[in-house]
Each structure stands twice: as structure tokens, then as C-alpha cells.
Design a protein around this motif. Structure first.
Motif, PDB file in Angstrom:
ATOM      1  N   TRP A 197      -9.874   0.025 -10.393  1.00 45.85           N
ATOM      2  CA  TRP A 197     -10.351  -0.362  -9.061  1.00 45.85           C
ATOM      3  C   TRP A 197     -10.023  -1.816  -8.725  1.00 45.85           C
ATOM      4  O   TRP A 197     -10.038  -2.199  -7.554  1.00 45.85           O
ATOM      5  N   VAL A 198      -9.675  -2.629  -9.702  1.00 45.62           N
ATOM      6  CA  VAL A 198      -9.378  -4.049  -9.462  1.00 45.62           C
ATOM      7  C   VAL A 198      -8.040  -4.229  -8.738  1.00 45.62           C
ATOM      8  O   VAL A 198      -7.894  -5.124  -7.907  1.00 45.62           O
ATOM      9  N   PHE A 199      -7.079  -3.385  -9.029  1.00 43.53           N
ATOM     10  CA  PHE A 199      -5.723  -3.606  -8.551  1.00 43.53           C
ATOM     11  C   PHE A 199      -5.590  -3.563  -7.027  1.00 43.53           C
ATOM     12  O   PHE A 199      -4.867  -4.382  -6.451  1.00 43.53           O
ATOM     13  N   GLY A 200      -6.258  -2.644  -6.373  1.00 41.10           N
ATOM     14  CA  GLY A 200      -6.169  -2.549  -4.916  1.00 41.10           C
ATOM     15  C   GLY A 200      -6.625  -3.815  -4.201  1.00 41.10           C
ATOM     16  O   GLY A 200      -5.864  -4.395  -3.406  1.00 41.10           O
ATOM     17  N   PRO A 201      -7.841  -4.286  -4.454  1.00 38.44           N
ATOM     18  CA  PRO A 201      -8.283  -5.514  -3.791  1.00 38.44           C
ATOM     19  C   PRO A 201      -7.447  -6.744  -4.153  1.00 38.44           C
ATOM     20  O   PRO A 201      -7.165  -7.579  -3.295  1.00 38.44           O
ATOM     21  N   MET A 221       0.837  -1.214   0.000  1.00 41.67           N
ATOM     22  CA  MET A 221       0.000   0.000   0.000  1.00 41.67           C
ATOM     23  C   MET A 221       0.868   1.259   0.000  1.00 41.67           C
ATOM     24  O   MET A 221       0.578   2.224  -0.709  1.00 41.67           O
ATOM     25  N   THR A 222       1.925   1.239   0.789  1.00 39.77           N
ATOM     26  CA  THR A 222       2.833   2.383   0.849  1.00 39.77           C
ATOM     27  C   THR A 222       3.512   2.593  -0.496  1.00 39.77           C
ATOM     28  O   THR A 222       3.597   3.722  -0.997  1.00 39.77           O
ATOM     29  N   ASN A 223       3.994   1.521  -1.090  1.00 46.09           N
ATOM     30  CA  ASN A 223       4.630   1.584  -2.399  1.00 46.09           C
ATOM     31  C   ASN A 223       3.664   2.155  -3.440  1.00 46.09           C
ATOM     32  O   ASN A 223       4.021   3.033  -4.225  1.00 46.09           O
ATOM     33  N   GLY A 224       2.438   1.665  -3.430  1.00 44.52           N
ATOM     34  CA  GLY A 224       1.434   2.158  -4.366  1.00 44.52           C
ATOM     35  C   GLY A 224       1.089   3.621  -4.135  1.00 44.52           C
ATOM     36  O   GLY A 224       0.930   4.390  -5.079  1.00 44.52           O
ATOM     37  N   PHE A 225       1.004   4.009  -2.862  1.00 44.59           N
ATOM     38  CA  PHE A 225       0.696   5.402  -2.535  1.00 44.59           C
ATOM     39  C   PHE A 225       1.813   6.330  -3.015  1.00 44.59           C
ATOM     40  O   PHE A 225       1.554   7.392  -3.572  1.00 44.59           O
TER      41      PHE A 225
END
Length: 166
Positions: free
Chosen positions: A48-52, A18-22
């Protein structure tokens, strides 16, 4: 009783991802963002698919690593955890290279290495804990698909004039 080690090792990769993505992920709401200018293949999933998907995969990876680490008193898990660390490092390097540096082909090389390191991790986990190895199968499948997407985007954008200023 809650097993806090299991919870921690399951959640840690999720937080890292999550940190890397943020920090480096696409800014989809910004139409001028580099990622939004890319030509993508028709099979590219909606944003929206990638997060879950990644949250689930990181949790499965973390729990698998907990299961292997739990065996350290009775088995030599050093090679299994080395393989796990290598794939995790490759995984965490892909996002800044692709999204941060806009180096699509370099990211493509990383994701190929990532798939190989996931196979290595599965191979090392399997004799120690079959469940832990099988928890990585969806991750390998997703990264194989990501490899296809990465190289499709590289091909489709080789002459994309909208990217020339980036």
C-alpha cells in the motif's frame, strides 16, 4: 486564477505512472501472481505504500518540469528538459521490464541508469531553478532505495524454485 499549465504538467506524470502501474504492476491480490512469489528483503515496504509515494513523486517531478519549462522564454532549458525526458523514459520502462517481463536484473540496470539520470536532471535544473531541482531530491532518495530493493530481490531469488515456471 488556476494555472492550468502547471496543473496539467503536474498531473500528466501522475497519470502516466498510474497507467503504467495498472497495465504492468503487480497483482497483489492474486496469490499466484509472480510478484507474490518473490522473496523480498525485510525492509521491503508493504504494497500500500507504493501508490501514495509514487503519486507524490510524480506530482513533484511534474511540477518541477513545469517550473523549468516556464523559463524557456528567458533561459536555454533544452538540456534540462532532455535530462528530464531521459529520466522519465527510464522510469516508465522499469515497471514493464520488472513486473511485465520478470527481468529483475535488467530492471536493476535500468534503475541504476534512472538514478544517474535523476542526478543529471537535478544538475541541469539547479542553475535554472533551485526549487525545481530540490523537488527531485525525494525522488532520487526513493529510487536509490528502489535500486537496493531491486538488486536484493535479484539476489534473494536467484534460486527461487517457485519462479522457474515463469
Amino acid at each position: 486564477m488556476i494555472n492550468w499549465k502547471a496543473v496539467g504538467m503536474t498531473v500528466l506524470p501522475v497519470i502516466g505512472g498510474m497507467t503504467n502501474g495498472f497495465l504492468f504492476g503487480p497483482k497483489r491480490e492474486n496469490k499466484e501472481d509472480w510478484y507474490n512469489k518473490l522473496v523480498k528483503p525485510p525492509c521491503n515496504p508493504p504494497g500500500w505504500v507504493f501508490g501514495p509515494v509514487w503519486t507524490t513523486l510524480y506530482g513533484m517531478m511534474g511540477y518541477a518540469s513545469y517550473r523549468i519549462l516556464s523559463l524557456r522564454e528567458t533561459s536555454d532549458v533544452s538540456m534540462a528538459l532532455t535530462a528530464y525526458g531521459v529520466q522519465l523514459a527510464l522510469n516508465m520502462s522499469w515497471t514493464p521490464v520488472f513486473f511485465g517481463m520478470h527481468r529483475i536484473k535488467a530492471a536493476g540496470v535500468i534503475v541504476i541508469g534512472l538514478c544517474g539520470s535523476i542526478i543529471w536532471t537535478i544538475k541541469e535544473f539547479q542553475p535554472l531553478d533551485l526549487t525545481a531541482s530540490r523537488l527531485l531530491y525525494p525522488y532520487l532518495a526513493w529510487c536509490t532505495f528502489a535500486t537496493f530493493l531491486n538488486w536484493s530481490i535479484a539476489y534473494l531469488n536467484s534460486d527461487n524454485k517457485a519462479l522457474k515456471n515463469d
